[in-house]
Design a protein around this motif. Structure first.
Motif, mmCIF file in Angstrom:
data_model
loop_
_atom_site.group_PDB
_atom_site.id
_atom_site.type_symbol
_atom_site.label_atom_id
_atom_site.label_comp_id
_atom_site.label_asym_id
_atom_site.label_seq_id
_atom_site.Cartn_x
_atom_site.Cartn_y
_atom_site.Cartn_z
ATOM 1 N N LYS A 87 0.852 -1.186 0.000
ATOM 2 C CA LYS A 87 0.000 0.000 0.000
ATOM 3 C C LYS A 87 0.893 1.242 0.000
ATOM 4 C CE LYS A 87 -3.305 -2.385 3.027
ATOM 5 N NZ LYS A 87 -4.028 -2.314 4.329
ATOM 6 N N PRO A 88 0.381 2.374 -0.471
ATOM 7 C CA PRO A 88 1.183 3.607 -0.432
ATOM 8 C C PRO A 88 1.679 3.942 0.974
ATOM 9 C CG PRO A 88 -0.700 3.904 -1.862
ATOM 10 C CD PRO A 88 -0.876 2.564 -1.207
ATOM 11 N N GLU A 89 0.915 3.611 1.991
ATOM 12 C CA GLU A 89 1.337 3.901 3.365
ATOM 13 C C GLU A 89 2.476 3.005 3.847
ATOM 14 O OE1 GLU A 89 -1.785 3.303 2.264
ATOM 15 O OE2 GLU A 89 -2.958 2.196 3.779
ATOM 16 N N ASP A 90 2.863 2.017 3.054
ATOM 17 C CA ASP A 90 4.042 1.217 3.374
ATOM 18 C C ASP A 90 5.341 1.901 2.931
ATOM 19 O OD1 ASP A 90 2.152 -1.673 2.416
ATOM 20 O OD2 ASP A 90 2.625 -1.019 4.466
ATOM 21 N N THR A 91 5.222 3.009 2.231
ATOM 22 C CA THR A 91 6.389 3.742 1.761
ATOM 23 C C THR A 91 7.230 4.214 2.944
ATOM 24 O OG1 THR A 91 5.333 4.486 -0.279
ATOM 25 C CG2 THR A 91 7.172 5.812 0.546
ATOM 26 N N ALA A 92 8.508 3.833 2.944
ATOM 27 C CA ALA A 92 9.412 4.168 4.049
ATOM 28 C C ALA A 92 10.804 3.623 3.734
ATOM 29 C CB ALA A 92 8.911 3.557 5.354
ATOM 30 N N VAL A 93 11.743 4.012 4.564
ATOM 31 C CA VAL A 93 13.040 3.346 4.575
ATOM 32 C C VAL A 93 12.922 2.169 5.536
ATOM 33 C CG1 VAL A 93 15.494 3.542 5.092
ATOM 34 C CG2 VAL A 93 14.271 5.474 4.066
ATOM 35 N N TYR A 94 13.307 0.997 5.067
ATOM 36 C CA TYR A 94 13.197 -0.212 5.873
ATOM 37 C C TYR A 94 14.571 -0.605 6.396
ATOM 38 C CZ TYR A 94 8.356 -0.955 4.620
ATOM 39 O OH TYR A 94 6.993 -0.818 4.494
ATOM 40 N N TYR A 95 14.616 -0.874 7.706
ATOM 41 C CA TYR A 95 15.864 -1.199 8.385
ATOM 42 C C TYR A 95 15.814 -2.605 8.967
ATOM 43 C CZ TYR A 95 16.686 3.851 8.345
ATOM 44 O OH TYR A 95 16.875 5.162 7.966
ATOM 45 N N CYS A 96 16.924 -3.286 8.845
ATOM 46 C CA CYS A 96 17.121 -4.581 9.487
ATOM 47 C C CYS A 96 17.912 -4.354 10.773
ATOM 48 C CB CYS A 96 17.896 -5.475 8.522
ATOM 49 S SG CYS A 96 18.489 -7.011 9.198
ATOM 50 N N ALA A 97 17.632 -5.162 11.811
ATOM 51 C CA ALA A 97 18.335 -4.994 13.076
ATOM 52 C C ALA A 97 18.464 -6.335 13.789
ATOM 53 C CB ALA A 97 17.594 -3.989 13.960
ATOM 54 N N ALA A 98 19.449 -6.419 14.686
ATOM 55 C CA ALA A 98 19.708 -7.650 15.445
ATOM 56 C C ALA A 98 19.622 -7.362 16.940
ATOM 57 C CB ALA A 98 21.071 -8.202 15.098
ATOM 58 N N SER A 99 18.985 -8.302 17.665
ATOM 59 C CA SER A 99 18.745 -8.097 19.089
ATOM 60 C C SER A 99 19.148 -9.326 19.893
ATOM 61 C CB SER A 99 17.261 -7.801 19.327
ATOM 62 O OG SER A 99 16.962 -7.798 20.704
ATOM 63 N N GLU A 100 19.746 -9.088 21.067
ATOM 64 C CA GLU A 100 20.040 -10.172 22.005
ATOM 65 C C GLU A 100 18.925 -10.352 23.023
ATOM 66 O OE1 GLU A 100 24.534 -10.747 22.935
ATOM 67 O OE2 GLU A 100 24.199 -8.572 22.865
ATOM 68 N N ALA A 101 17.896 -9.524 22.959
ATOM 69 C CA ALA A 101 16.778 -9.637 23.893
ATOM 70 C C ALA A 101 16.056 -10.965 23.687
ATOM 71 C CB ALA A 101 15.812 -8.482 23.706
ATOM 72 N N ARG A 102 15.375 -11.416 24.740
ATOM 73 C CA ARG A 102 14.709 -12.719 24.681
ATOM 74 C C ARG A 102 13.206 -12.618 24.503
ATOM 75 N NH1 ARG A 102 18.433 -15.250 22.545
ATOM 76 N NH2 ARG A 102 20.298 -15.608 23.789
ATOM 77 N N SER A 103 12.667 -11.427 24.403
ATOM 78 C CA SER A 103 11.219 -11.297 24.222
ATOM 79 C C SER A 103 10.907 -9.933 23.654
ATOM 80 C CB SER A 103 10.490 -11.506 25.539
ATOM 81 O OG SER A 103 10.874 -10.498 26.458
ATOM 82 N N SER A 104 9.679 -9.746 23.260
ATOM 83 C CA SER A 104 9.134 -8.508 22.706
ATOM 84 C C SER A 104 9.708 -8.219 21.322
ATOM 85 C CB SER A 104 9.361 -7.318 23.647
ATOM 86 O OG SER A 104 8.839 -6.143 23.060
ATOM 87 N N TRP A 105 10.862 -7.639 21.268
ATOM 88 C CA TRP A 105 11.547 -7.284 20.025
ATOM 89 C C TRP A 105 10.835 -6.189 19.264
ATOM 90 C CZ3 TRP A 105 10.792 -13.063 19.393
ATOM 91 C CH2 TRP A 105 11.734 -13.752 20.163
ATOM 92 N N ARG A 106 9.919 -5.496 19.901
ATOM 93 C CA ARG A 106 9.158 -4.450 19.236
ATOM 94 C C ARG A 106 9.731 -3.052 19.432
ATOM 95 N NH1 ARG A 106 3.813 -5.916 17.641
ATOM 96 N NH2 ARG A 106 3.384 -8.119 18.052
ATOM 97 N N ALA A 107 10.687 -2.919 20.338
ATOM 98 C CA ALA A 107 11.224 -1.596 20.653
ATOM 99 C C ALA A 107 12.578 -1.375 19.990
ATOM 100 C CB ALA A 107 11.354 -1.430 22.159
ATOM 101 N N VAL A 108 12.785 -0.165 19.507
ATOM 102 C CA VAL A 108 14.045 0.186 18.856
ATOM 103 C C VAL A 108 15.226 -0.057 19.782
ATOM 104 C CG1 VAL A 108 15.387 2.135 17.967
ATOM 105 C CG2 VAL A 108 13.003 1.832 17.264
ATOM 106 N N ASN A 109 15.067 0.270 21.069
ATOM 107 C CA ASN A 109 16.199 0.178 21.985
ATOM 108 C C ASN A 109 16.544 -1.251 22.396
ATOM 109 O OD1 ASN A 109 14.161 -0.414 23.784
ATOM 110 N ND2 ASN A 109 14.346 1.481 24.951
ATOM 111 N N GLU A 110 15.836 -2.228 21.885
ATOM 112 C CA GLU A 110 16.190 -3.627 22.142
ATOM 113 C C GLU A 110 17.230 -4.144 21.150
ATOM 114 O OE1 GLU A 110 12.763 -6.262 23.663
ATOM 115 O OE2 GLU A 110 11.812 -4.930 22.211
ATOM 116 N N TYR A 111 17.542 -3.337 20.144
ATOM 117 C CA TYR A 111 18.407 -3.782 19.052
ATOM 118 C C TYR A 111 19.766 -3.089 19.119
ATOM 119 C CZ TYR A 111 14.329 -6.037 17.096
ATOM 120 O OH TYR A 111 13.245 -6.853 16.910
ATOM 121 N N ALA A 112 20.830 -3.906 19.053
ATOM 122 C CA ALA A 112 22.186 -3.374 19.163
ATOM 123 C C ALA A 112 22.823 -3.101 17.803
ATOM 124 C CB ALA A 112 23.060 -4.346 19.945
#
Length: 124
Positions: A87-112
């Motif tokens: 959809k047009p609203e999907d327009t964005a820069v898409y980023y890949c990230a890696a996390s050592e956290a064991r749950s959630s994974w929805r927050a930016v600050n969980e990714y190193a």
């Protein structure tokens, strides 16, 4: 030096599909959860999808559930995001990230570790 490199972005018409890839190097990310985030112009970076190290747990943002699929190939140190019915609203820069956290994974600050991003533009 650990590095994540995204590819596969581009311009697509509404209703079309794209497959993003994220290649990891410099370390093995097989024990990390991996996530995809996106940031539209003028907005904050938001969670899209994540996948546990085993691939068994895959949370999605409500806005993409049923349209996007995240997967990983630990042998290739690569994570994918299959995006369908865009959809047009999907327009964005898409980023890949890696996390050592064991749950959630929805927050930016969980990714190193973060990639540099790939642009996805969906035209109406």
């Amino acid at each position: 030096q650990a590095q994540l490199v995204e590819s596969g972005g581009g311009l697509v018409q509404a209703g079309g599909s794209l497959r993003l890839s994220c290649a990891a190097s410099g370390r093995t990310f097989s024990t990390y959860a991996m996530g995809w985030f996106r940031q539209a112009q003028g907005l904050e970076r938001e969670f899209v999808a994540a996948i546990s190290w085993s691939g068994l747990t895959t949370p999605y943002a409500d806005s993409v559930k049923g349209r996007f699929t995240i997967s990983r190939d630990n042998a290739k140190n690569t994570v994918y995001l299959q995006m369908n019915r865009l959809k047009p609203e999907d327009t964005a820069v898409y980023y890949c990230a890696a996390s050592e956290a064991r749950s959630s994974w929805r927050a930016v600050n969980e990714y190193a570790y973060w990639g540099q991003g790939t642009q996805v533009t969906v035209s109406s």
